[in-house]
Enzyme design. Sequence first.
Site, PDB file in Angstrom:
ATOM      1  N   PRO A 130       0.842  -1.211   0.000  1.00 16.90           N
ATOM      2  CA  PRO A 130       0.000   0.000   0.000  1.00 16.90           C
ATOM      3  C   PRO A 130       0.872   1.254   0.000  1.00 16.90           C
ATOM      4  O   PRO A 130       1.993   1.235   0.551  1.00 16.90           O
ATOM      5  CB  PRO A 130      -0.788  -0.115   1.308  1.00 16.90           C
ATOM      6  N   ASP A 131       0.362   2.338  -0.593  1.00 10.69           N
ATOM      7  CA  ASP A 131       1.141   3.584  -0.530  1.00 10.69           C
ATOM      8  C   ASP A 131       0.913   4.205   0.845  1.00 10.69           C
ATOM      9  O   ASP A 131       0.424   3.543   1.776  1.00 10.69           O
ATOM     10  CB  ASP A 131       0.765   4.508  -1.705  1.00 10.69           C
ATOM     11  N   PHE A 132       1.274   5.448   1.018  1.00 14.19           N
ATOM     12  CA  PHE A 132       1.221   6.063   2.357  1.00 14.19           C
ATOM     13  C   PHE A 132      -0.028   6.914   2.557  1.00 14.19           C
ATOM     14  O   PHE A 132      -0.655   6.853   3.618  1.00 14.19           O
ATOM     15  CB  PHE A 132       2.476   6.945   2.567  1.00 14.19           C
ATOM     16  N   ARG A 133      -0.392   7.693   1.482  1.00 21.08           N
ATOM     17  CA  ARG A 133      -1.377   8.750   1.732  1.00 21.08           C
ATOM     18  C   ARG A 133      -2.701   8.594   0.990  1.00 21.08           C
ATOM     19  O   ARG A 133      -3.564   9.439   1.135  1.00 21.08           O
ATOM     20  CB  ARG A 133      -0.728  10.122   1.382  1.00 21.08           C
ATOM     21  N   ASN A 180      11.082   4.970  -3.102  1.00 21.53           N
ATOM     22  CA  ASN A 180      10.690   3.662  -2.577  1.00 21.53           C
ATOM     23  C   ASN A 180      11.897   2.939  -1.987  1.00 21.53           C
ATOM     24  O   ASN A 180      13.034   3.168  -2.400  1.00 21.53           O
ATOM     25  CB  ASN A 180      10.041   2.832  -3.679  1.00 21.53           C
ATOM     26  N   ASP A 219      11.710  -0.526  -1.569  1.00 22.69           N
ATOM     27  CA  ASP A 219      11.422  -1.961  -1.764  1.00 22.69           C
ATOM     28  C   ASP A 219      12.422  -2.658  -2.681  1.00 22.69           C
ATOM     29  O   ASP A 219      12.344  -3.864  -2.893  1.00 22.69           O
ATOM     30  CB  ASP A 219       9.982  -2.139  -2.308  1.00 22.69           C
ATOM     31  N   HIS A 222      15.518   7.352  -0.308  1.00 23.15           N
ATOM     32  CA  HIS A 222      15.127   7.098   1.095  1.00 23.15           C
ATOM     33  C   HIS A 222      15.689   5.780   1.600  1.00 23.15           C
ATOM     34  O   HIS A 222      15.156   5.190   2.537  1.00 23.15           O
ATOM     35  CB  HIS A 222      13.594   7.120   1.214  1.00 23.15           C
ATOM     36  N   CYS A 224      22.388  -1.513  13.755  1.00 29.48           N
ATOM     37  CA  CYS A 224      21.923  -1.046  15.072  1.00 29.48           C
ATOM     38  C   CYS A 224      21.834   0.471  15.026  1.00 29.48           C
ATOM     39  O   CYS A 224      22.801   1.143  14.623  1.00 29.48           O
ATOM     40  CB  CYS A 224      22.931  -1.467  16.165  1.00 29.48           C
ATOM     41  N   CYS A 230      24.724   1.745  17.889  1.00 25.99           N
ATOM     42  CA  CYS A 230      26.192   1.644  17.676  1.00 25.99           C
ATOM     43  C   CYS A 230      26.560   1.448  16.211  1.00 25.99           C
ATOM     44  O   CYS A 230      27.722   1.369  15.847  1.00 25.99           O
ATOM     45  CB  CYS A 230      26.749   0.482  18.517  1.00 25.99           C
ATOM     46  N   CYS A 272      20.502  -5.331  18.952  1.00 23.52           N
ATOM     47  CA  CYS A 272      21.925  -5.421  18.626  1.00 23.52           C
ATOM     48  C   CYS A 272      22.591  -6.601  19.337  1.00 23.52           C
ATOM     49  O   CYS A 272      22.292  -6.896  20.501  1.00 23.52           O
ATOM     50  CB  CYS A 272      22.593  -4.122  19.042  1.00 23.52           C
ATOM     51  N   CYS A 313      25.494  -3.395  24.097  1.00 25.96           N
ATOM     52  CA  CYS A 313      24.780  -2.349  23.344  1.00 25.96           C
ATOM     53  C   CYS A 313      23.273  -2.487  23.562  1.00 25.96           C
ATOM     54  O   CYS A 313      22.672  -1.698  24.253  1.00 25.96           O
ATOM     55  CB  CYS A 313      25.132  -2.398  21.858  1.00 25.96           C
ATOM     56  N   GLY A 334       3.687   7.917  -9.640  1.00 19.64           N
ATOM     57  CA  GLY A 334       3.248   7.319  -8.381  1.00 19.64           C
ATOM     58  C   GLY A 334       3.715   8.015  -7.127  1.00 19.64           C
ATOM     59  O   GLY A 334       4.081   7.366  -6.152  1.00 19.64           O
ATOM     60  N   THR A 335       3.679   9.349  -7.139  1.00 21.60           N
ATOM     61  CA  THR A 335       4.067  10.074  -5.932  1.00 21.60           C
ATOM     62  C   THR A 335       3.163  11.283  -5.724  1.00 21.60           C
ATOM     63  O   THR A 335       2.738  11.925  -6.675  1.00 21.60           O
ATOM     64  CB  THR A 335       5.540  10.529  -5.970  1.00 21.60           C
ATOM     65  N   ASN A 375       0.029   9.404 -12.617  1.00 20.79           N
ATOM     66  CA  ASN A 375      -0.379   9.313 -11.225  1.00 20.79           C
ATOM     67  C   ASN A 375      -1.904   9.328 -11.134  1.00 20.79           C
ATOM     68  O   ASN A 375      -2.571   9.872 -12.021  1.00 20.79           O
ATOM     69  CB  ASN A 375       0.205  10.493 -10.432  1.00 20.79           C
TER      70      ASN A 375
HETATM   71  N1  APR Z   1      -1.229   4.230 -10.043  1.00 16.07           N
HETATM   72  C1  APR Z   1      -1.032   5.579 -10.064  1.00 16.07           C
HETATM   73  N2  APR Z   1      -0.930   6.341  -8.954  1.00 16.07           N
HETATM   74  C2  APR Z   1      -1.036   5.701  -7.767  1.00 16.07           C
HETATM   75  C3  APR Z   1      -1.240   4.300  -7.655  1.00 16.07           C
HETATM   76  C4  APR Z   1      -1.328   3.568  -8.868  1.00 16.07           C
HETATM   77  N3  APR Z   1      -1.505   2.238  -8.860  1.00 16.07           N
HETATM   78  N4  APR Z   1      -1.313   3.984  -6.315  1.00 16.07           N
HETATM   79  C5  APR Z   1      -1.147   5.151  -5.639  1.00 16.07           C
HETATM   80  N5  APR Z   1      -0.989   6.166  -6.506  1.00 16.07           N
HETATM   81  C6  APR Z   1      -0.697   7.568  -6.208  1.00 16.07           C
HETATM   82  C7  APR Z   1      -1.514   8.181  -5.099  1.00 16.07           C
HETATM   83  O1  APR Z   1      -2.683   8.778  -5.617  1.00 16.07           O
HETATM   84  C8  APR Z   1      -0.538   9.219  -4.529  1.00 16.07           C
HETATM   85  O2  APR Z   1      -0.652  10.440  -5.221  1.00 16.07           O
HETATM   86  O3  APR Z   1       0.653   7.585  -5.765  1.00 16.07           O
HETATM   87  C9  APR Z   1       0.850   8.621  -4.811  1.00 16.07           C
HETATM   88  C10 APR Z   1       1.484   8.028  -3.577  1.00 16.07           C
HETATM   89  O4  APR Z   1       1.721   9.094  -2.683  1.00 16.07           O
HETATM   90  P1  APR Z   1       2.244   8.761  -1.207  1.00 16.07           P
HETATM   91  O5  APR Z   1       1.399   7.700  -0.605  1.00 16.07           O
HETATM   92  O6  APR Z   1       2.374  10.085  -0.498  1.00 16.07           O
HETATM   93  O7  APR Z   1       3.677   8.119  -1.425  1.00 16.07           O
HETATM   94  P2  APR Z   1       5.031   8.871  -1.804  1.00 16.07           P
HETATM   95  O8  APR Z   1       4.773  10.075  -2.620  1.00 16.07           O
HETATM   96  O9  APR Z   1       5.948   7.854  -2.367  1.00 16.07           O
HETATM   97  O10 APR Z   1       5.561   9.320  -0.346  1.00 16.07           O
HETATM   98  C11 APR Z   1       6.827   9.929  -0.293  1.00 16.07           C
HETATM   99  O11 APR Z   1       6.611   9.890   2.126  1.00 16.07           O
HETATM  100  O12 APR Z   1       6.158   8.828   4.132  1.00 16.07           O
HETATM  101  C12 APR Z   1       7.160   9.181   3.254  1.00 16.07           C
HETATM  102  O13 APR Z   1       9.218   8.090   3.085  1.00 16.07           O
HETATM  103  C13 APR Z   1       7.887   7.979   2.702  1.00 16.07           C
HETATM  104  O14 APR Z   1       8.972   7.758   0.546  1.00 16.07           O
HETATM  105  C14 APR Z   1       7.759   8.112   1.196  1.00 16.07           C
HETATM  106  C15 APR Z   1       7.459   9.582   1.030  1.00 16.07           C
END
Ligand code: APR
Length: 266
Positions: free
Chosen positions: A40-43, A114, A116, A133, A141, A144, A165, A170, A206-207, A231
């Site tokens: 899953p993504d984050f937001r 990412n 991964d 990232h 650890c 240390c 650790c 430690c 995808g961000t 996106n």
């Molecule tokens: N296809 C297209 N867009 C997608 C898909 C998909 N299958 N799935 C998710 N998205 C979009 C979402 O709509 C969102 O705009 O990808 C984006 C993901 O955004 P975030 O969840 O904020 O992830 P990211 O931008 O990678 O976050 C950046 O935030 O928490 C930190 O370190 C963490 O590297 C991460 C950084």
Amino acid sequence: MSSPQPNPTIQSLATRIKTGQITRIVVLTGAGISTSAGIPDFRSPTTGLYDKLAPLNLPYPEALFHISYFSHSPEPFYAIARARHPANLKPTLSHAFLALLAKKNILHFLFTQNVDNLEEKAGIPAEKVLAVHGSWKSQHCWTCKASYPDELMEKAINAGEVPYCLEAGCGGAIKPDVVFFGENLPSAFDEKIHLISEAECMLVLGTSLRVAPCSTIPRQIAAGVPRVLINMEKAGDLGSREDDVLLLGSCDEGGLSVCGCAWVEG
Ligand code: APR
């Protein structure tokens, strides 16, 4: 340097790629290119990780990845680690699309947020990628900095337990070499950032562009250089320039459509 083309479309860009007018593509990716791999993504509302953390009683969602919180409470991180660990995950069509750009020698550089490591699994050459990232590939650890064996880390992640650790005296918590909020980025970021100025095209996939410094990369692209956002939703200032192209929808389908326009005959 190819001449700027006002109001490019994905078709016109694909033609410029196909005819060799565009040979240096700089890419920025985020969690959206790995969601179809099962991470899953984050937001994203409801499906994103940050919407599912209520049971962990965090002060705020990003605390999960903040070094100051991890330093006294590593348990929540390891409660979610298994679902995000890339151990058995396969690259997506988006990763395959980026690997194709590398194979055709037009991937100038890939900055990924990412952790991964699916870029490597997709066959993208290591010298063409920077995991800004960090990644899950190794762990140390956090106190240390001693390294920690992969097999013990895998065991702890699968059990949802905090690994500690092994160094005498430690006892610090082990942290994967993922860059937490409050930690420095890899020094390679400063070494590679100049590549942005050499881009003949920028792809952002995808961000949400919510976290600096990666969120600032698209703005550093020179005027007249086309920027493509692939996106689910608009992000950053993409769409504000005449040369921007927005492909709103799935990353996997967006990558396929660029390939279809550029390399599928007919
Ligand atoms: N296809 C297209 N867009 C997608 C898909 C998909 N299958 N799935 C998710 N998205 C979009 C979402 O709509 C969102 O705009 O990808 C984006 C993901 O955004 P975030 O969840 O904020 O992830 P990211 O931008 O990678 O976050 C950046 O935030 O928490 C930190 O370190 C963490 O590297 C991460 C950084």
